[in-house]
Design a protein around this motif. Structure first.
Motif, short mmCIF file in Angstrom:
data_model
loop_
_atom_site.label_atom_id
_atom_site.label_comp_id
_atom_site.label_asym_id
_atom_site.label_seq_id
_atom_site.Cartn_x
_atom_site.Cartn_y
_atom_site.Cartn_z
N ASP A 1 0.85 -1.19 0.00
CA ASP A 1 0.00 0.00 0.00
C ASP A 1 0.88 1.24 0.00
O ASP A 1 1.91 1.28 0.69
CB ASP A 1 -0.91 0.02 1.23
CG ASP A 1 -2.09 -0.92 1.10
OD1 ASP A 1 -2.28 -1.51 0.01
OD2 ASP A 1 -2.83 -1.09 2.09
N VAL A 2 0.48 2.22 -0.77
CA VAL A 2 1.25 3.46 -0.88
C VAL A 2 0.32 4.65 -0.65
O VAL A 2 -0.70 4.79 -1.35
CB VAL A 2 1.92 3.60 -2.27
CG1 VAL A 2 2.72 4.91 -2.34
CG2 VAL A 2 2.80 2.41 -2.57
N GLN A 3 0.66 5.48 0.30
CA GLN A 3 0.00 6.78 0.42
C GLN A 3 0.83 7.78 -0.37
O GLN A 3 1.99 8.01 -0.05
CB GLN A 3 -0.13 7.23 1.87
CG GLN A 3 -0.77 8.62 2.01
CD GLN A 3 -1.04 8.99 3.45
OE1 GLN A 3 -2.02 8.57 4.04
NE2 GLN A 3 -0.15 9.80 4.04
N ARG A 4 0.23 8.34 -1.40
CA ARG A 4 0.94 9.24 -2.30
C ARG A 4 1.20 10.59 -1.62
O ARG A 4 0.54 10.97 -0.66
CB ARG A 4 0.13 9.43 -3.58
CG ARG A 4 -0.04 8.15 -4.38
CD ARG A 4 1.25 7.79 -5.08
NE ARG A 4 1.37 8.57 -6.31
CZ ARG A 4 2.51 8.99 -6.84
NH1 ARG A 4 3.65 8.77 -6.21
NH2 ARG A 4 2.52 9.67 -7.97
N PRO A 5 2.20 11.34 -2.11
CA PRO A 5 2.58 12.60 -1.47
C PRO A 5 1.50 13.66 -1.60
O PRO A 5 0.58 13.54 -2.42
CB PRO A 5 3.85 13.00 -2.21
CG PRO A 5 3.72 12.36 -3.56
CD PRO A 5 3.03 11.05 -3.30
N ALA B 1 8.62 12.56 -5.42
CA ALA B 1 8.79 12.53 -3.97
C ALA B 1 9.62 11.31 -3.58
O ALA B 1 9.62 10.30 -4.29
CB ALA B 1 7.43 12.50 -3.27
N PRO B 2 10.29 11.38 -2.44
CA PRO B 2 11.03 10.21 -1.94
C PRO B 2 10.06 9.17 -1.35
O PRO B 2 8.86 9.43 -1.20
CB PRO B 2 11.94 10.81 -0.87
CG PRO B 2 11.19 12.00 -0.38
CD PRO B 2 10.47 12.55 -1.58
N ASN B 3 10.62 8.03 -0.99
CA ASN B 3 9.83 6.93 -0.45
C ASN B 3 10.17 6.70 1.02
O ASN B 3 11.33 6.44 1.35
CB ASN B 3 10.08 5.64 -1.23
CG ASN B 3 9.69 5.75 -2.68
OD1 ASN B 3 8.74 6.45 -3.04
ND2 ASN B 3 10.42 5.06 -3.54
N LEU B 4 9.17 6.80 1.88
CA LEU B 4 9.33 6.47 3.29
C LEU B 4 8.70 5.11 3.53
O LEU B 4 7.48 4.95 3.47
CB LEU B 4 8.66 7.53 4.17
CG LEU B 4 8.63 7.22 5.68
CD1 LEU B 4 10.04 7.12 6.24
CD2 LEU B 4 7.82 8.27 6.43
N GLN C 1 5.58 15.61 1.71
CA GLN C 1 5.91 15.31 0.32
C GLN C 1 6.69 13.99 0.25
O GLN C 1 7.85 13.94 -0.13
CB GLN C 1 6.69 16.47 -0.31
CG GLN C 1 6.95 16.34 -1.81
CD GLN C 1 5.67 16.24 -2.64
OE1 GLN C 1 4.60 16.61 -2.20
NE2 GLN C 1 5.79 15.73 -3.85
N VAL C 2 6.01 12.90 0.63
CA VAL C 2 6.63 11.57 0.62
C VAL C 2 5.61 10.53 0.16
O VAL C 2 4.41 10.67 0.41
CB VAL C 2 7.18 11.16 2.00
CG1 VAL C 2 8.34 12.06 2.42
CG2 VAL C 2 6.09 11.14 3.06
N ASN C 3 6.10 9.51 -0.51
CA ASN C 3 5.33 8.29 -0.72
C ASN C 3 5.51 7.41 0.51
O ASN C 3 6.64 7.06 0.86
CB ASN C 3 5.84 7.53 -1.95
CG ASN C 3 5.62 8.27 -3.25
OD1 ASN C 3 4.49 8.48 -3.66
ND2 ASN C 3 6.72 8.66 -3.91
N VAL C 4 4.42 7.06 1.17
CA VAL C 4 4.51 6.21 2.35
C VAL C 4 4.30 4.77 1.90
O VAL C 4 3.21 4.39 1.46
CB VAL C 4 3.47 6.59 3.41
CG1 VAL C 4 3.64 5.73 4.66
CG2 VAL C 4 3.59 8.07 3.76
N ILE C 5 5.35 3.97 1.99
CA ILE C 5 5.35 2.60 1.48
C ILE C 5 5.03 1.65 2.63
O ILE C 5 5.75 1.60 3.63
CB ILE C 5 6.73 2.24 0.88
CG1 ILE C 5 7.21 3.33 -0.09
CG2 ILE C 5 6.68 0.87 0.22
CD1 ILE C 5 6.30 3.57 -1.25
#
Length: 338
Positions: free
Chosen positions: A67-71, A78-81, A110-114
């Motif tokens: 699952d990814v929460q987009r920035p 955006a970077p990936n957290l 401003q991050v993609n939450v992985i």
């Protein structure tokens, strides 16, 4: 902690968790028909800013849910957290999404939450053999080799990554950072025991992956004298953390009234008291592991930020607070505003 005490904890922990049954769930992911298929994203389902990815892992020959929460601004790279869940791998309710407001906190960032889903009891490591209960686990390979380029391509990310984990995955994030130095610019480990190769550390892993999850750690790293235990011990391999921004946190195991109310309220009767005791014992042991990691990093002159809370047991409110406290370091590692 003495091994006799750890074995008593194993029995009590297994009993409490079996009775509460809070974390058991049907494993995610499905076996793929073509064992020769290359790693790839097989599907993306978009639900607003949340993207549900199915990613085929060639190393494990199955699909993994991500699952990814987009920035906040999807028009800009955006970077990936990466946020790893605890022992149940996010397959049950013990996840960042279910237990905290972490996604809300990160919604304006401003991050993609992985958020990987799967890997119950695996420690997110490469097991040397398939396990009859836990199956094929090649999570180090998946996370360090297969998944990063797929995420960058699908999300249009900047190629800069940071990594967080709690409890058992607090161990995993340090192992992963050592397995692929430089892949994650910043790493935050909350209440993870960094020692796994010594007898007490091995017993802790057996309690988690074996007693609780049902796996056989001989399939993980082999018997107690196998060199794989030392090869995957974050303290023994701490030199590989040089150059990575680190945030390490733990409580002391001493409960406050909110802890008592939580444990007694969530499991009324004797089980509440048992779970409270376990939360105290586990966090106290993790505190010792974390101080040993600090000593090793200090010896190597490797800087890190430490958060040693004078109180606190082994549960979610402390990890959510640690996420907030570590965010400035994580943001700096990913080159985004804090």
């Amino acid at each position: 902690m003495k091994l006799s005490a750890l074995r008593k904890v194993a029995f009590a922990r297994a009993t409490a968790l079996a009775l509460t049954a809070a974390l058991f769930a049907v494993p995610c992911g499905s076996a793929a028909a073509d064992p020769g298929q290359a790693s790839t994203i097989t599907s993306i389902t978009k639900d607003g800013r949340t993207w549900h990815l199915q990613v085929y892992s060639a190393a494990m020959a199955k699909n993994i849910s991500i699952d990814v929460q987009r920035p906040v601004d999807e028009s800009t790279p955006a970077p990936n957290l990466w946020m790893l869940n605890g022992l149940d791998g996010g397959e049950g309710t013990a996840s960042w999404k279910a237990q905290t407001n972490a996604l809300g906190f990160l919604a304006d960032k401003q991050v993609n939450v992985i958020q990987p889903i799967g890997g119950r009891g695996s420690y997110y490591t490469d097991w040397q053999s398939p396990d009859p209960v836990l199956g094929v686990n090649k999570w180090t390979t998946f996370f360090t080799e297969e998944l990063p380029p797929l995420l960058d391509a699908a999300l249009g990310s900047t190629g800069v990554d940071a990594l967080t984990g709690l409890s058992t995955s607090g161990t995993s994030v340090l192992q992963l950072a050592e397995a692929k130095p430089g892949l994650w610019k910043a790493v935050a480990a909350y209440s993870g025991c960094a020692q796994i190769a010594d007898p007490a550390g091995q017993e802790f892993v057996r309690l988690a992956a074996g007693t609780w999850a049902g796996g056989n750690t001989d399939n993980m790293y082999g018997p107690s004298d196998s060199p794989l235990w030392a090869a995957n011990d974050p303290v023994l391999n701490a030199e590989k953390l040089r150059g990575t921004q680190l945030y390490i946190s733990t409580g002391s195991g001493i409960p406050v009234i909110d802890d008592v109310n939580y444990y007694l309220g969530s499991s009324p009767g004797p089980m509440g008291a048992v779970n409270l005791a376990l939360g105290m014992i586990i966090e106290g042991a993790v505190n010792g592991c974390t101080h040993n990691l600090q000593s090793k990093l200090n010896t190597l002159n490797i800087p890190a930020t430490y958060q040693f809370d004078p109180v606190g047991t082994h549960y979610w409110p402390y990890w959510e607070r640690a996420l907030h406290n570590s965010w400035p370091m994580l943001a700096a590692g990913m080159n985004v505003p804090a």
